[in-house]
Design a protein around this motif. Sequence first.
Motif, PDB file in Angstrom:
ATOM      1  N   SER A 171      43.967  68.372  42.945  1.00 55.07           N
ATOM      2  CA  SER A 171      42.892  67.984  42.027  1.00 55.07           C
ATOM      3  C   SER A 171      41.534  68.157  42.699  1.00 55.07           C
ATOM      4  O   SER A 171      40.586  68.638  42.081  1.00 55.07           O
ATOM      5  CB  SER A 171      43.050  66.525  41.609  1.00 55.07           C
ATOM      6  OG  SER A 171      44.340  66.295  41.127  1.00 55.07           O
TER       7      SER A 171
ATOM      8  N   ALA B 141      40.747  71.824  42.808  1.00 55.48           N
ATOM      9  CA  ALA B 141      40.494  72.304  41.443  1.00 55.48           C
ATOM     10  C   ALA B 141      39.072  71.946  41.017  1.00 55.48           C
ATOM     11  O   ALA B 141      38.364  72.760  40.429  1.00 55.48           O
ATOM     12  CB  ALA B 141      41.506  71.694  40.476  1.00 55.48           C
TER      13      ALA B 141
ATOM     14  N   ILE C 142      35.174  72.698  35.184  1.00 57.42           N
ATOM     15  CA  ILE C 142      35.450  72.687  33.750  1.00 57.42           C
ATOM     16  C   ILE C 142      36.911  73.017  33.475  1.00 57.42           C
ATOM     17  O   ILE C 142      37.579  72.366  32.669  1.00 57.42           O
ATOM     18  CB  ILE C 142      34.512  73.674  33.006  1.00 57.42           C
ATOM     19  CG1 ILE C 142      33.095  73.097  33.002  1.00 57.42           C
ATOM     20  CG2 ILE C 142      34.972  73.908  31.585  1.00 57.42           C
ATOM     21  CD1 ILE C 142      32.061  74.002  32.399  1.00 57.42           C
ATOM     22  N   ALA C 143      37.439  74.010  34.207  1.00 63.00           N
ATOM     23  CA  ALA C 143      38.848  74.360  34.039  1.00 63.00           C
ATOM     24  C   ALA C 143      39.736  73.203  34.491  1.00 63.00           C
ATOM     25  O   ALA C 143      40.759  72.925  33.871  1.00 63.00           O
ATOM     26  CB  ALA C 143      39.176  75.618  34.827  1.00 63.00           C
ATOM     27  N   ALA C 144      39.322  72.524  35.558  1.00 57.06           N
ATOM     28  CA  ALA C 144      40.111  71.393  36.047  1.00 57.06           C
ATOM     29  C   ALA C 144      40.246  70.341  34.953  1.00 57.06           C
ATOM     30  O   ALA C 144      41.332  69.814  34.696  1.00 57.06           O
ATOM     31  CB  ALA C 144      39.464  70.787  37.289  1.00 57.06           C
ATOM     32  N   GLU C 145      39.122  70.079  34.279  1.00 60.62           N
ATOM     33  CA  GLU C 145      39.138  69.104  33.196  1.00 60.62           C
ATOM     34  C   GLU C 145      40.056  69.562  32.064  1.00 60.62           C
ATOM     35  O   GLU C 145      40.816  68.774  31.522  1.00 60.62           O
ATOM     36  CB  GLU C 145      37.714  68.912  32.667  1.00 60.62           C
ATOM     37  CG  GLU C 145      37.247  67.492  32.694  1.00 60.62           C
ATOM     38  CD  GLU C 145      35.849  67.358  32.136  1.00 60.62           C
ATOM     39  OE1 GLU C 145      35.130  68.383  32.043  1.00 60.62           O
ATOM     40  OE2 GLU C 145      35.482  66.235  31.794  1.00 60.62           O
ATOM     41  N   ALA C 146      39.978  70.855  31.754  1.00 61.51           N
ATOM     42  CA  ALA C 146      40.798  71.390  30.668  1.00 61.51           C
ATOM     43  C   ALA C 146      42.278  71.420  31.048  1.00 61.51           C
ATOM     44  O   ALA C 146      43.136  71.628  30.190  1.00 61.51           O
ATOM     45  CB  ALA C 146      40.324  72.787  30.278  1.00 61.51           C
ATOM     46  N   MET C 147      42.596  71.251  32.336  1.00 58.82           N
ATOM     47  CA  MET C 147      43.993  71.178  32.760  1.00 58.82           C
ATOM     48  C   MET C 147      44.465  69.724  32.855  1.00 58.82           C
ATOM     49  O   MET C 147      45.523  69.445  33.393  1.00 58.82           O
ATOM     50  CB  MET C 147      44.180  71.838  34.130  1.00 58.82           C
ATOM     51  CG  MET C 147      43.898  73.311  34.168  1.00 58.82           C
ATOM     52  SD  MET C 147      44.962  74.225  33.048  1.00 58.82           S
ATOM     53  CE  MET C 147      43.731  75.124  32.128  1.00 58.82           C
ATOM     54  N   GLY C 148      43.622  68.817  32.389  1.00 54.01           N
ATOM     55  CA  GLY C 148      44.052  67.420  32.357  1.00 54.01           C
ATOM     56  C   GLY C 148      43.696  66.623  33.593  1.00 54.01           C
ATOM     57  O   GLY C 148      44.208  65.534  33.791  1.00 54.01           O
ATOM     58  N   ILE C 149      42.834  67.181  34.447  1.00 58.21           N
ATOM     59  CA  ILE C 149      42.433  66.454  35.654  1.00 58.21           C
ATOM     60  C   ILE C 149      41.152  65.681  35.360  1.00 58.21           C
ATOM     61  O   ILE C 149      40.151  66.274  34.966  1.00 58.21           O
ATOM     62  CB  ILE C 149      42.197  67.440  36.827  1.00 58.21           C
ATOM     63  CG1 ILE C 149      43.507  68.135  37.180  1.00 58.21           C
ATOM     64  CG2 ILE C 149      41.637  66.705  38.043  1.00 58.21           C
ATOM     65  CD1 ILE C 149      43.352  69.289  38.151  1.00 58.21           C
ATOM     66  N   SER C 150      41.190  64.366  35.566  1.00 55.76           N
ATOM     67  CA  SER C 150      40.022  63.539  35.272  1.00 55.76           C
ATOM     68  C   SER C 150      38.985  63.706  36.377  1.00 55.76           C
ATOM     69  O   SER C 150      39.227  63.347  37.527  1.00 55.76           O
ATOM     70  CB  SER C 150      40.436  62.077  35.152  1.00 55.76           C
ATOM     71  OG  SER C 150      39.303  61.257  35.229  1.00 55.76           O
TER      72      SER C 150
ATOM     73  N   SER D 121      36.077  62.200  36.763  1.00 53.70           N
ATOM     74  CA  SER D 121      35.513  60.953  37.283  1.00 53.70           C
ATOM     75  C   SER D 121      36.492  60.296  38.250  1.00 53.70           C
ATOM     76  O   SER D 121      36.113  59.868  39.338  1.00 53.70           O
ATOM     77  CB  SER D 121      35.156  60.015  36.131  1.00 53.70           C
ATOM     78  OG  SER D 121      36.186  59.975  35.179  1.00 53.70           O
TER      79      SER D 121
END
Lengths: 262, 344
Positions: free
Chosen positions: B196, B199, B205-213, B215
């Motif tokens: 994470s 990522a 942005i891609a990390a977020e779109a892969m479900g990684i929070s 914050s």
Amino acid sequence: MAVMNQDKSLQLEIKDLSMSFGGIKAIRNVSIGVQSGEIYSIIGPNGAGKTTIFNCISGIYKAQQGSIRFENRELLGVKPDRIAQMGVARAFQNIALFKGMTVLDNLMSARVHLMKYGLLGAALYLGACQREEVQNRDAVEDVIEFLDLQSVRKSPVSSLSYGLQKRVELARALAMKPKILLVDEPVSGMNLEEREDMARYIIDINEEMDITVVLIEHDMGLVMDLSDRVTVLNFGTKIAEGTPGEVSSNPEVVKAYLGDEH
Amino acid sequence: MANFKISYREDTALFQNLWVKSWLGIFIAAMIVLPFLLSRYQLSILNGMGIAVIGALGLNLLIGYTGQISLGHGAFVAIGAYTTGLLAGTLGVPFIVALPVSGTTAALLSLIVGVPSLRLKGLYLALGTLAFGFIIEYVLFHWDLTRGDTGMAVPKIGAGGFFIETELQFFYLIMFFAALATLVAKNLARTKIGRSFVAIRDRDIAAEAMGISLSKYKIMAFAVSAFYAGVAGCLLAYYQKWIVPGNFDISLSIAYIAMIVLGGMGTILGSILGAILITGIPYGIVYLTDALRGTYPNLSGLIVDLKLGIFGLVIVLTLLFEPQGLVGIYRRIKVYWKTWPFKY
């Protein structure tokens, strides 16, 4: 057939969505309904607002008006990571892989939300952590096999060719174990052979893994062959919807693509 | 040597084969025997390096892995050291409690910069953390409890007549924690936490779109990094026996950044190599000036002031000629010998 099924409950339902950047209206009152299990394509000239719709669905942009419902839950205003965890996966148009990682780690990082162990478990690599890591590795290996990535499993993604990177991008989205897959221009910049491979993969994902696919693509041949239904956008408004056959004979669509004097 | 894996468990193992395991065994044996052959002065250098390794590992998890720049790492070391000073010196709390509490205090205070990092990026985050460092330094100078310039005494570690006081005893204590810190960092790096972090560094942005929070993991990166710094600060306080705010000024933060840049960003090995080298440089300078005293008697007075300048130069030269740091050089040598005598 699609039109008759309209009252069947929709998996993804976009209603009257509007989004503007400053004075520019990127999308205007667009409504789209995607049924579970179909391949649904969104087409339109450059700047029509296709990718903006994807960004709204995955929560990267927040639309000013309208609603996006996925399996009867509102997505508007929900954070991107929460939307992803609901089962909405995304393969980006301009490759957005994690460059510093191997193919394997890229896919594994799409499964972070499926692993439950905490910081302390990870720090000591305790039993539960190891068990979950191995389980998820197993699941990722299935995706690797599905998309024929075995030979590059441990290569850094930055060392791969463009076509292969596109495939890893798709694999990463698939590794999330999604219910619906948003694929943004999967074959742009590819040669014929790579395009055919990619088309095959998308059909397999849809049929064998039972995942709904929403596709943005400029390659009309691919769209017409693959899609169950197609929506056409132009300047942010929806100008047609229907089966590939209906859409390609629609005069509005012909006008948008080829101009007035056709 | 054959290197076949028949299960995913083997493939994810920390020590991949017998070769690596035997080298590790030799290394541990050497670490146990070697100190008996070294002088007190040499041991004190190694002890300083051991503490620096812990701090550098923490900073590398934040900057190298997560891509969140911090110019205030020295401040978290200070928080750890002063928590220990207050707990052990004033309240008489034992080491075994002071160590985790120091780490935790630093981790909690890291929220002050961790939470704004959700909004601040790049240069702005660098300025924010820099300001945080100055504020902590100011507080330490002016708060009654920390006694400003006078500093604080830190008691010995120990109970019931046994005390850790010699360089040799400190060597084993510090190396134990340095090894533990390395193991934990390695584990974090190979699990979902490390993935994470990377990522977020590579494509947030891609990390977020892969479900990684974003914050959750950004704050976690700051907290883990500060925990490491706090532990390093605690050990440093006990080791130095006396702490003053001047120990933890901006030059400490810069030294830590020099360590991870020189060693290799985003690698565990790099943090260790960088910490050893950067901590060793001042001693090298002293050695050199001693050797040259006969010819250039004024050199020693001049060159000690140049320490910070040398760190700066090391950072610039590394970024120019070997952006991957010492680890990059190590990797190239490894590849070279793997195929030797063939070119490819």
